[in-house]
Design a protein around this motif. Structure first.
Motif, PDB file in Angstrom:
ATOM      1  N   ASP A 112      40.713  10.915  38.159  1.00  0.00           N
ATOM      2  CA  ASP A 112      41.384  11.000  39.455  1.00  0.00           C
ATOM      3  C   ASP A 112      40.987  12.333  40.101  1.00  0.00           C
ATOM      4  OD1 ASP A 112      42.957  11.069  41.643  1.00  0.00           O
ATOM      5  OD2 ASP A 112      44.882  11.155  40.575  1.00  0.00           O
ATOM      6  N   ILE A 113      40.117  12.265  41.108  1.00  0.00           N
ATOM      7  CA  ILE A 113      39.705  13.512  41.773  1.00  0.00           C
ATOM      8  C   ILE A 113      40.258  13.563  43.209  1.00  0.00           C
ATOM      9  CG2 ILE A 113      37.670  14.012  40.348  1.00  0.00           C
ATOM     10  CD1 ILE A 113      35.924  12.798  42.602  1.00  0.00           C
ATOM     11  N   SER A 114      41.322  12.776  43.439  1.00  0.00           N
ATOM     12  CA  SER A 114      41.862  12.696  44.802  1.00  0.00           C
ATOM     13  C   SER A 114      42.461  14.035  45.268  1.00  0.00           C
ATOM     14  CB  SER A 114      42.901  11.577  44.898  1.00  0.00           C
ATOM     15  OG  SER A 114      43.907  11.804  43.945  1.00  0.00           O
ATOM     16  N   GLU A 115      42.851  14.901  44.313  1.00  0.00           N
ATOM     17  CA  GLU A 115      43.463  16.180  44.705  1.00  0.00           C
ATOM     18  C   GLU A 115      42.444  17.313  44.816  1.00  0.00           C
ATOM     19  OE1 GLU A 115      46.850  16.585  45.426  1.00  0.00           O
ATOM     20  OE2 GLU A 115      46.757  14.402  45.301  1.00  0.00           O
ATOM     21  N   VAL A 116      41.165  17.011  44.542  1.00  0.00           N
ATOM     22  CA  VAL A 116      40.145  18.067  44.568  1.00  0.00           C
ATOM     23  C   VAL A 116      39.924  18.545  46.003  1.00  0.00           C
ATOM     24  CG1 VAL A 116      37.664  18.526  44.242  1.00  0.00           C
ATOM     25  CG2 VAL A 116      38.961  17.356  42.448  1.00  0.00           C
ATOM     26  N   LYS A 117      39.967  19.884  46.159  1.00  0.00           N
ATOM     27  CA  LYS A 117      39.746  20.461  47.495  1.00  0.00           C
ATOM     28  C   LYS A 117      38.683  21.551  47.484  1.00  0.00           C
ATOM     29  CE  LYS A 117      44.250  19.564  49.547  1.00  0.00           C
ATOM     30  NZ  LYS A 117      44.826  18.811  48.424  1.00  0.00           N
ATOM     31  N   ALA A 168      30.229  18.633  50.228  1.00  0.00           N
ATOM     32  CA  ALA A 168      30.641  18.949  51.606  1.00  0.00           C
ATOM     33  C   ALA A 168      30.925  17.657  52.378  1.00  0.00           C
ATOM     34  CB  ALA A 168      29.566  19.778  52.290  1.00  0.00           C
ATOM     35  N   LYS A 169      30.109  16.624  52.112  1.00  0.00           N
ATOM     36  CA  LYS A 169      30.309  15.331  52.784  1.00  0.00           C
ATOM     37  C   LYS A 169      31.659  14.709  52.417  1.00  0.00           C
ATOM     38  CE  LYS A 169      27.641  11.116  53.482  1.00  0.00           C
ATOM     39  NZ  LYS A 169      26.555  10.329  52.915  1.00  0.00           N
ATOM     40  N   GLN A 170      32.110  15.006  51.177  1.00  0.00           N
ATOM     41  CA  GLN A 170      33.431  14.514  50.745  1.00  0.00           C
ATOM     42  C   GLN A 170      34.567  15.305  51.396  1.00  0.00           C
ATOM     43  OE1 GLN A 170      34.082  12.103  48.205  1.00  0.00           O
ATOM     44  NE2 GLN A 170      31.899  11.648  48.214  1.00  0.00           N
ATOM     45  N   GLY A 171      34.219  16.377  52.097  1.00  0.00           N
ATOM     46  CA  GLY A 171      35.244  17.206  52.746  1.00  0.00           C
ATOM     47  C   GLY A 171      35.738  18.356  51.894  1.00  0.00           C
ATOM     48  N   TYR A 172      35.095  18.621  50.763  1.00  0.00           N
ATOM     49  CA  TYR A 172      35.534  19.724  49.897  1.00  0.00           C
ATOM     50  C   TYR A 172      35.083  21.064  50.467  1.00  0.00           C
ATOM     51  CZ  TYR A 172      35.739  15.908  46.444  1.00  0.00           C
ATOM     52  OH  TYR A 172      35.979  14.733  45.785  1.00  0.00           O
ATOM     53  N   LYS A 173      35.891  22.095  50.275  1.00  0.00           N
ATOM     54  CA  LYS A 173      35.447  23.463  50.545  1.00  0.00           C
ATOM     55  C   LYS A 173      34.487  23.809  49.406  1.00  0.00           C
ATOM     56  CE  LYS A 173      34.911  27.471  52.011  1.00  0.00           C
ATOM     57  NZ  LYS A 173      33.808  27.556  52.921  1.00  0.00           N
ATOM     58  N   THR A 174      33.227  24.005  49.751  1.00  0.00           N
ATOM     59  CA  THR A 174      32.175  24.045  48.732  1.00  0.00           C
ATOM     60  C   THR A 174      31.512  25.415  48.628  1.00  0.00           C
ATOM     61  OG1 THR A 174      31.741  21.706  49.192  1.00  0.00           O
ATOM     62  CG2 THR A 174      30.024  22.915  48.005  1.00  0.00           C
ATOM     63  N   PHE A 175      31.363  25.869  47.369  1.00  0.00           N
ATOM     64  CA  PHE A 175      30.678  27.129  47.077  1.00  0.00           C
ATOM     65  C   PHE A 175      29.513  26.827  46.138  1.00  0.00           C
ATOM     66  CE2 PHE A 175      35.072  27.913  47.965  1.00  0.00           C
ATOM     67  CZ  PHE A 175      35.104  29.085  48.702  1.00  0.00           C
ATOM     68  N   GLY A 176      28.365  27.475  46.392  1.00  0.00           N
ATOM     69  CA  GLY A 176      27.214  27.312  45.499  1.00  0.00           C
ATOM     70  C   GLY A 176      26.644  28.672  45.152  1.00  0.00           C
ATOM     71  N   ILE A 177      26.375  28.875  43.860  1.00  0.00           N
ATOM     72  CA  ILE A 177      25.715  30.143  43.480  1.00  0.00           C
ATOM     73  C   ILE A 177      24.424  29.824  42.746  1.00  0.00           C
ATOM     74  CG2 ILE A 177      27.935  31.375  43.286  1.00  0.00           C
ATOM     75  CD1 ILE A 177      25.994  31.230  40.159  1.00  0.00           C
ATOM     76  N   LEU A 227      37.275  22.019  40.811  1.00  0.00           N
ATOM     77  CA  LEU A 227      36.147  21.438  40.062  1.00  0.00           C
ATOM     78  C   LEU A 227      35.023  22.463  40.030  1.00  0.00           C
ATOM     79  CD1 LEU A 227      34.226  19.169  38.977  1.00  0.00           C
ATOM     80  CD2 LEU A 227      34.037  18.339  41.313  1.00  0.00           C
ATOM     81  N   VAL A 228      34.486  22.700  38.833  1.00  0.00           N
ATOM     82  CA  VAL A 228      33.302  23.562  38.701  1.00  0.00           C
ATOM     83  C   VAL A 228      32.215  22.737  38.023  1.00  0.00           C
ATOM     84  CG1 VAL A 228      32.340  25.688  37.746  1.00  0.00           C
ATOM     85  CG2 VAL A 228      34.705  25.665  38.545  1.00  0.00           C
TER      86      VAL A 228
END
Ligand code: SAM
Length: 201
Positions: free
Chosen positions: A41-46, A63-72, A111-112
């Motif tokens: 269940d990843i419905s709460e992932v932001k 990003a397409k899923q609407g998540y605030k996304t960070f990449g390193i 999520l990492v």
């Protein structure tokens, strides 16, 4: 440090060519994240962090899923391609290495992930990355990685890359089991799997 620099240097050199495969990779990652959503269940992932994000194909899917996304990533050239390929998207890219403590608070991400990063790192650095993933995520950690099923062409590429693939495929299950309370493996295709790890049951 020399091993890390050699690995990063390789990706600096091939970043332009690697970027040719962005759209194809993105399609693969769309399928991977769909499979993840069917398993967990990843419905709460932001908020999500992708470590060793390369040219940003997986970040693009997040990003397409609407998540605030960070990449390193430790390769400045891979990150330059990531920024170019993801212009205008809500993604923060940052130059950082898992050899150092990553610039994110503990439990600050839902999520990492790391896709095809772990097998290239020597074991001590790989374990450092897993520990950082454990620290930064509030529970869910996902690797997209090779499994134990070998193909001759992957053997050749990985031999040329001079990473730790041949040890990785033997030891990854035990390494993850030693750190996480649960590890679920879901096959994506003949040679790669989702490794879905949790720090709390
Ligand atoms: C095989 S590429 C995978 C890139 C991307 N995750 C993908 O799926 O296309 C491995 C990536 O890990 C990055 N990397 C290697 N060593 C690293 C380190 N110590 N810290 C952070 N990133 C690293 C490389 O620069 C490269 O972009």
């Amino acid at each position: 440090m020399e091993v890390i620099d050699k690995h990063t240097g390789l990706f600096d050199r091939i970043a332009n060519i690697y970027a040719w495969f962005f759209d194809r990779q993105k399609k693969g990652y769309e399928i991977a994240i769909k499979k993840l959503s069917e398993t967990e269940d990843i419905s709460e992932v932001k908020r999500v962090l992708d470590i060793g994000c390369g040219t940003g194909a997986l970040c693009s899917v997040y990003a397409k899923q609407g998540y605030k996304t960070f990449g390193i990533d430790s390769s400045a050239k891979m990150l330059a391609q990531a920024k170019k390929k993801n212009t205008g998207k809500n993604i923060e890219f940052q130059l950082a290495s898992v050899a150092d403590d990553l610039p994110f608070e503990s439990n600050s991400m839902d999520l990492v992930s790391a896709s095809f990063v772990a097998h290239g790192l020597p074991r001590d650095l790989r374990m450092k990355m897993f520990r950082e993933m454990h620290r930064i995520s509030n529970n869910l950690i996902v690797l997209i990685e090779f499994n134990q099923h070998r193909r001759w062409y992957i053997d050749i590429i990985e031999w040329a890359e001079q990473g730790d693939y041949f040890n990785f495929i033997k030891s990854v299950d035990l390494e993850l089991d030693s750190l996480f309370v649960s590890v679920k493996k879901v096959d994506l295709n003949a040679t790669s799997s989702l490794y879905i790890c949790k720090k709390i049951r």
